[in-house]
Structure formats: C-alpha cells, structure tokens
Design a protein around this motif. Structure first.
Motif, PDB file in Angstrom:
ATOM      1  N   SER A 166       0.753  -1.071  -0.090  1.00 53.24           N
ATOM      2  CA  SER A 166      -0.110   0.006   0.184  1.00 53.24           C
ATOM      3  C   SER A 166       0.779   1.322  -0.084  1.00 53.24           C
ATOM      4  O   SER A 166       0.264   2.263  -0.716  1.00 53.24           O
ATOM      5  CB  SER A 166      -0.672  -0.070   1.134  1.00 53.24           C
ATOM      6  N   GLU A 167       2.000   1.347   0.659  1.00 54.24           N
ATOM      7  CA  GLU A 167       2.754   2.216   0.683  1.00 54.24           C
ATOM      8  C   GLU A 167       3.735   2.723  -0.747  1.00 54.24           C
ATOM      9  O   GLU A 167       3.713   3.872  -1.020  1.00 54.24           O
ATOM     10  CB  GLU A 167       3.914   2.322   1.740  1.00 54.24           C
ATOM     11  N   SER A 168       3.934   1.581  -1.321  1.00 54.90           N
ATOM     12  CA  SER A 168       4.359   1.557  -2.658  1.00 54.90           C
ATOM     13  C   SER A 168       3.378   2.096  -3.697  1.00 54.90           C
ATOM     14  O   SER A 168       3.864   3.106  -4.507  1.00 54.90           O
ATOM     15  CB  SER A 168       4.712   0.086  -3.224  1.00 54.90           C
TER      16      SER A 168
ATOM     17  N   LEU B  25       1.571   9.629  -5.143  1.00 51.70           N
ATOM     18  CA  LEU B  25       2.042  11.110  -4.867  1.00 51.70           C
ATOM     19  C   LEU B  25       3.150  11.464  -5.948  1.00 51.70           C
ATOM     20  O   LEU B  25       3.003  12.636  -6.232  1.00 51.70           O
ATOM     21  CB  LEU B  25       2.725  10.945  -3.530  1.00 51.70           C
ATOM     22  N   ARG B  26       3.969  10.523  -6.434  1.00 59.80           N
ATOM     23  CA  ARG B  26       4.901  11.163  -7.312  1.00 59.80           C
ATOM     24  C   ARG B  26       4.245  11.384  -8.668  1.00 59.80           C
ATOM     25  O   ARG B  26       4.712  12.530  -9.011  1.00 59.80           O
ATOM     26  CB  ARG B  26       5.813   9.848  -7.464  1.00 59.80           C
ATOM     27  N   LYS B  27       3.090  10.821  -9.308  1.00 54.05           N
ATOM     28  CA  LYS B  27       2.608  11.227 -10.184  1.00 54.05           C
ATOM     29  C   LYS B  27       1.788  12.597 -10.053  1.00 54.05           C
ATOM     30  O   LYS B  27       1.700  13.204 -10.901  1.00 54.05           O
ATOM     31  CB  LYS B  27       1.535  10.142 -10.450  1.00 54.05           C
TER      32      LYS B  27
END
Length: 381
Positions: free
Chosen positions: A58-60, A66-68
């Motif tokens: 889930s963190e990945s 978030l990066r997107k």
C-alpha cells in the motif's frame, strides 16, 4: 523486453558504488547502466541488508500516486506560469495555441495543457491542421485597412470606419468591425465609455507662434480651430482659418461631421484662395489637426505646422476671440431648425459683415478687406 542483469553483476556494481571512490553517475556510466537503475539497486541492497525498512504494498502504491500527482502539479504550475503573459495581453483563444506547442516540446502533454487552459484537444488539433483560416486572413486585412482609416482621421469610430470600408469596396458588417476594432483598441478619440477614453495625443509640431498673434505681411501666420453648434437636425461644425495680418478668414469649411476631412477642406480652400508659401499654420492639439491627412496637406504645399499646449486656451486666443464673436452675433441669436439655415447664416455673417462691415481698432478702424486693399501697394513696393 530487456533481459534482467545477473545477480552477481548487480552485487559487484553495488559494491563499487558503496566504496564512494567515484560519483554514482560515473559508476553507472562505467558499467553501462542508467543512474536511476543504480539508485534502485542501492535501495534494494539497503533493504536486504536491513539498513532501510522495506515498503509495504500500500505504501508503494501511495508513493507512486504521490509522485504522479507531484509531477502533474509541476506541469500545471509551469503551464500557468508560461500562460500568464498571454492572459495579460487579453489575446483570443487561438493566439494561445502556439503555447501548447512550446510546452509539448518541453515534455508537457498536450492534453494536460488544454485541460489547464480551458479548451479541448480537438480545438487545438483543428487549429494545428489549419493555423490561419480564410476568416482569419479576412479579419487581418480588415484590421490593416481600419488602422489606415483611423490613422488618417483619429475621430473615426467603428461606425465611420464601416462606412469608409464600404466606400473602398470592402464589405463588412458593423458588428464585425466593432468586434475587430475593440480587440485592437482602434477607438475614436471621442470615446466616452469608461476605460476607453483617450487623452490628447502628443503634438506633431512645435509651437512656432508662442502667443504672438501678429504678422508683418499677409500669409505669414494663419490660425485655425473648430467650433460647433446645435440645430434641430443635430450639430453643425465649422473649421475656420484666420490670417493674423488682417484678421481675415482666408478659408473655412462647414459640415455635420467633425473629421479630419473638415480641417483639410478648410486648409485647401485657403490655399486655393491665397496661394501661400512658407506660412505657419497654428492650431490646438485636436485629432483633426494631428491627422495624417492634415499633416500631409501642410507638407505638400510648403506650409509649416504649429501647435499649442493641451488645455491652454491662450495659445490660440486670437482664434477663440473670432469664435466668441460668431457665437454672440450668429449662433446664439436664433434657434436654428436646420443645418442649412445655420450654414447660410454663418457664411453671410463672415463674408458680408465680418469682412466688409465690421471695423477693428487693431486695424486702424478698418475692415479686414479694407486693410489688405490699402496695404497691398506698399507691401508690393
């Protein structure tokens, strides 16, 4: 699909990178891999060695989202920053389309730019296929002709420009001319709408008179100005030209429109009657006297223009005094139902009363016609 690197090769590269003898960029270049790939191998090695806790699934996923989103926000911020200059110029939507191409060349997707700027990708690609439509060509031609017409006579608004276009054989509706003139700020100097009123323009001539309203010979200094008066049919405008030597009105023109053509007509009448050379023609900074037609007429006949200051009535006081006489003796004496009645009254007063019957103390109690007639022989000698 590329084959994965051998495990042993990955460990060797990580070991060399951890030694820190060379920058990671140089290590990646030496081993023929990308710098991002080397960072991933170092991160995986840290997790395996327990130096960094592993990420959950889930963190990945959250990290990727978030990066997107961060990348998307950076793109939108760049779009708005680059588009600020276009919005400040109040350009129509089509003029913003080239910005989409510039941003696409910098790696920002077309769809993102169109979404941020508020138009569809279909509209952009339609413009890209045909950047200049036939309608755009016609609009550009109309704008050029409208600029020339307005430059010749700054008093012309979009209605007069529409009439002039029709006179030149160019068909265009009044609404279309109004739209184009509004976009290009081609406005009459008499515009009264808020934010559209133009201040008096700069002088096109220096003040060569300096409030010295005298002359030693005819046709040395002429004064000119325009006055108006209401009738039952609307306003009537008079442009008159006075010789400072004898106070004689050497040229005038009367019309129902206060345009540059009115001033040019009065000047041409004076030139035809007096055949001057090197005469100074002094006026205020009205748009009619700053127009290209009037300035070209002066230059073509060897005359010199002169202009007073803005709002300084004293700079043309001698001409104002003539108009004051006209106001008291003609304009305010009756109510004029038609323009033609007032026109005949003005002409009759100038030619019969002012020139031939009204004696002036500055002229030795002579009329302007008598003063010029008596001094014609001494001047010729």
């Amino acid at each position: 699909m590329p084959r994965p690197y051998p495990e042993e090769f990955r460990r060797d590269v990580v070991a060399v990178a951890r030694k820190g003898e060379s920058p990671l960029r140089q290590v990646a270049r030496d081993f023929g891999i990308s710098e991002g790939c080397l960072h991933n191998w170092l991160k995986a090695a840290d997790i395996e060695d327990g130096a960094r806790p592993p990420l959950t699934e889930s963190e990945s996923v959250e990290l990727r989202e978030l990066r997107k989103r961060n990348k998307q926000l950076e793109q939108e911020n760049e779009i708005l920053r680059r588009a600020a200059a276009f919005f400040a110029r109040e350009l129509p939507p089509k003029m913003i389309y080239p910005l989409v191409l510039d941003l696409a060349a910098d790696g920002i997707p077309v769809a993102v730019t169109c979404r941020v700027l508020g138009f569809t990708t279909q509209a952009f690609y339609k413009w890209r296929k045909n950047p200049v439509s036939h309608r755009d060509w016609n609009d550009a031609h109309l704008i050029d002709v409208a600029r020339d017409i307005h430059h010749d006579d700054p008093a012309f608004g979009y209605r007069f420009i529409t009439d002039e276009l029709a006179g030149r054989g160019i068909g265009a509706g009044e609404n279309r001319v109004h739209r184009l003139c509004s976009q290009q700020r081609i406005l009459s100097v008499f515009a009264r709408r808020r934010g559209l009123h133009k201040a008096a323009g700069p002088p096109v001539h220096d003040d060569l008179v300096g409030r010295r309203f005298t002359a030693q010979a005819p046709n040395q200094v002429w004064l000119t100005d325009i006055t108006e008066h209401r009738t039952g049919e609307g306003k009537l405008y008079l442009c008159a030209i006075k010789d400072c030597y004898s106070n004689r009105i050497v040229g005038y023109s009367i019309n129902d429109r206060m345009t540059a053509a009115l001033a040019v007509s009065a000047l041409r009448n004076a030139i035809a009657l007096r055949a001057p050379s090197g005469t100074i023609v002094h006026s205020d900074r009205g748009s009619q006297f700053r127009s290209r037609k009037f300035v070209n007429t002066l230059s073509a006949n060897g005359l010199h223009g002169s202009m007073g200051r803005v709002g300084a009535c004293g700079d043309n006081a001698a001409m104002e005094s003539f108009f004051a006489l006209l106001q008291r003796n003609v304009l305010d004496r009756n109510h004029w139902p038609t323009r033609e009645q007032l026109r005949l009254a003005i002409i009759t007063w100038i030619e019969r009363t002012y020139h031939r019957r009204r004696r002036q103390r500055r002229l030795g109690r002579l009329t302007p016609i008598e003063y010029e007639t008596l001094n014609q022989a001494p001047l010729a000698a």
